[in-house]
Design an enzyme around this catalytic site. Structure first.
Site, mmCIF file in Angstrom:
data_model
loop_
_atom_site.group_PDB
_atom_site.id
_atom_site.type_symbol
_atom_site.label_atom_id
_atom_site.label_comp_id
_atom_site.label_asym_id
_atom_site.label_seq_id
_atom_site.Cartn_x
_atom_site.Cartn_y
_atom_site.Cartn_z
ATOM 1 N N ASP A 67 8.817 16.472 7.060
ATOM 2 C CA ASP A 67 8.325 15.987 5.759
ATOM 3 C C ASP A 67 6.797 16.023 5.751
ATOM 4 O OD1 ASP A 67 8.457 15.058 3.165
ATOM 5 O OD2 ASP A 67 8.690 12.944 3.728
ATOM 6 N N ILE A 91 0.817 -1.219 0.000
ATOM 7 C CA ILE A 91 0.000 0.000 0.000
ATOM 8 C C ILE A 91 0.850 1.268 0.000
ATOM 9 C CG2 ILE A 91 -2.013 -1.054 1.076
ATOM 10 C CD1 ILE A 91 -1.097 -0.008 3.767
ATOM 11 N N ASP A 102 4.589 8.469 8.945
ATOM 12 C CA ASP A 102 5.923 8.539 8.332
ATOM 13 C C ASP A 102 6.822 9.536 9.061
ATOM 14 O OD1 ASP A 102 8.126 8.225 6.783
ATOM 15 O OD2 ASP A 102 7.126 8.550 4.871
ATOM 16 N N GLY A 157 8.652 3.684 0.085
ATOM 17 C CA GLY A 157 9.440 4.808 0.561
ATOM 18 C C GLY A 157 10.907 4.628 0.245
ATOM 19 N N ALA A 158 11.736 5.506 0.805
ATOM 20 C CA ALA A 158 13.160 5.496 0.502
ATOM 21 C C ALA A 158 13.859 4.243 1.021
ATOM 22 C CB ALA A 158 13.816 6.739 1.101
ATOM 23 N N PHE A 159 13.357 3.660 2.112
ATOM 24 C CA PHE A 159 14.043 2.536 2.738
ATOM 25 C C PHE A 159 13.278 1.220 2.628
ATOM 26 C CE2 PHE A 159 15.348 6.361 5.159
ATOM 27 C CZ PHE A 159 16.692 6.356 4.816
ATOM 28 N N GLY A 160 12.128 1.220 1.981
ATOM 29 C CA GLY A 160 11.368 -0.016 1.872
ATOM 30 C C GLY A 160 9.935 0.234 1.464
ATOM 31 N N GLU A 161 9.024 -0.608 1.938
ATOM 32 C CA GLU A 161 7.626 -0.512 1.552
ATOM 33 C C GLU A 161 6.715 -0.725 2.749
ATOM 34 O OE1 GLU A 161 7.477 -3.615 -1.399
ATOM 35 O OE2 GLU A 161 6.862 -5.128 0.077
ATOM 36 N N VAL A 162 5.450 -0.380 2.546
ATOM 37 C CA VAL A 162 4.417 -0.603 3.559
ATOM 38 C C VAL A 162 3.421 -1.607 2.996
ATOM 39 C CG1 VAL A 162 2.635 0.424 5.010
ATOM 40 C CG2 VAL A 162 4.691 1.750 4.440
#
Length: 247
Positions: free
Chosen positions: A200, A84, A218, A87-92
């Site tokens: 952010d 869903i 976030d 991001g910069a370091f992975g996913e949700v």
């Protein structure tokens, strides 16, 4: 032993117990177990086990640490439904806890990416905000764990999506804009009262619950304010499209 000495010992033990029980403490129970787990993993190599002290340590603790690993939360406890967010370091991911059948949002953070870009990774700040905010304006953290490759943060699921989806789906009337602007102000005030700056703020990070109310999410770029209410960082963070214009 004198009465005074006994009281001092009881006081000392009480302080130690409070530190271990306090989830905000750097040596709380979960932190100590994680540290022991990491130490056993790092030492369990044939070359290191040639050292008698290391081998004795591992023989004493590796079995019980194995039992602790089996009891701790792990990614296999969740069924992945769909991705869903990224991001910069992975996913949700939208996930379902197999035992309880409850639905959560699970954030996966790549350890490799976080180490590679350690100057812009603020995992501890993000975890602490969601775990300890106890605020209706902040997405709550349910649990956190890790494996060899990822840090996992299991959070409450916000079925209303984000403000980007809202504004792209509806012709937002002025009263809606006023309502959500007020909720954003309240949410930012909650973050600031904890001593953090978000850094952010954008519609993508403003999520809606099932009642349509807003919560901030976030917190991966959040920084702790100093005693003057300022933050100091030499690295540019945030999203270019939302950077304030220069005059």
């Amino acid at each position: 032993m004198s009465v005074g000495a006994e009281r001092r010992m009881e006081t000392r033990l009480k302080k130690l117990e409070d530190m271990i029980r306090d989830p905000r403490s750097a040596i709380n129970l979960e932190s100590l177990l994680d540290s022991m787990n990491a130490l056993v993993l790092d030492l369990d190599y044939p070359a290191l086990r040639k050292n008698k002290n290391i081998d004795t340590f591992l023989n004493r603790y590796e079995r019980v640490i194995g039992q602790i690993r089996d009891l701790q939360m792990k990614s296999e406890d969740f069924e992945r439904v769909k991705v869903i967010g990224r991001g910069a370091f992975g996913e949700v991911q939208l996930v379902r806890h197999k035992a309880s059948q409850k639905v959560y949002a699970m954030k996966l953070l790549s350890k490799f990416e976080m180490i590679k870009r350690s100057d812009s990774a603020f995992f501890w700040e993000e975890r602490d905000i969601m775990a300890f905010a106890n605020s209706p304006w902040v997405v709550q953290l349910c649990c956190a764990f890790q494996d060899e490759h990822y840090l996992f943060m299991v959070m409450e699921y916000m079925p209303g999506g984000d403000l980007v989806n809202l504004t792209s789906t509806y012709d937002v009337p002025e009263k809606w804009a006023r309502f959500y602007t007020a909720e954003v102000v309240m949410a930012l005030d909650a973050i600031h009262s904890m001593g953090f700056i978000h850094r952010d703020v954008k519609p993508d990070n403003m999520l809606l619950d099932r009642h349509g109310h807003l919560k901030l999410a976030d917190f991966g770029t959040c920084m702790k304010m100093d005693s003057t209410g300022m933050v100091h960082c030499d690295t540019a963070v945030g999203t270019p499209d939302y950077i304030s214009p220069k005059f």
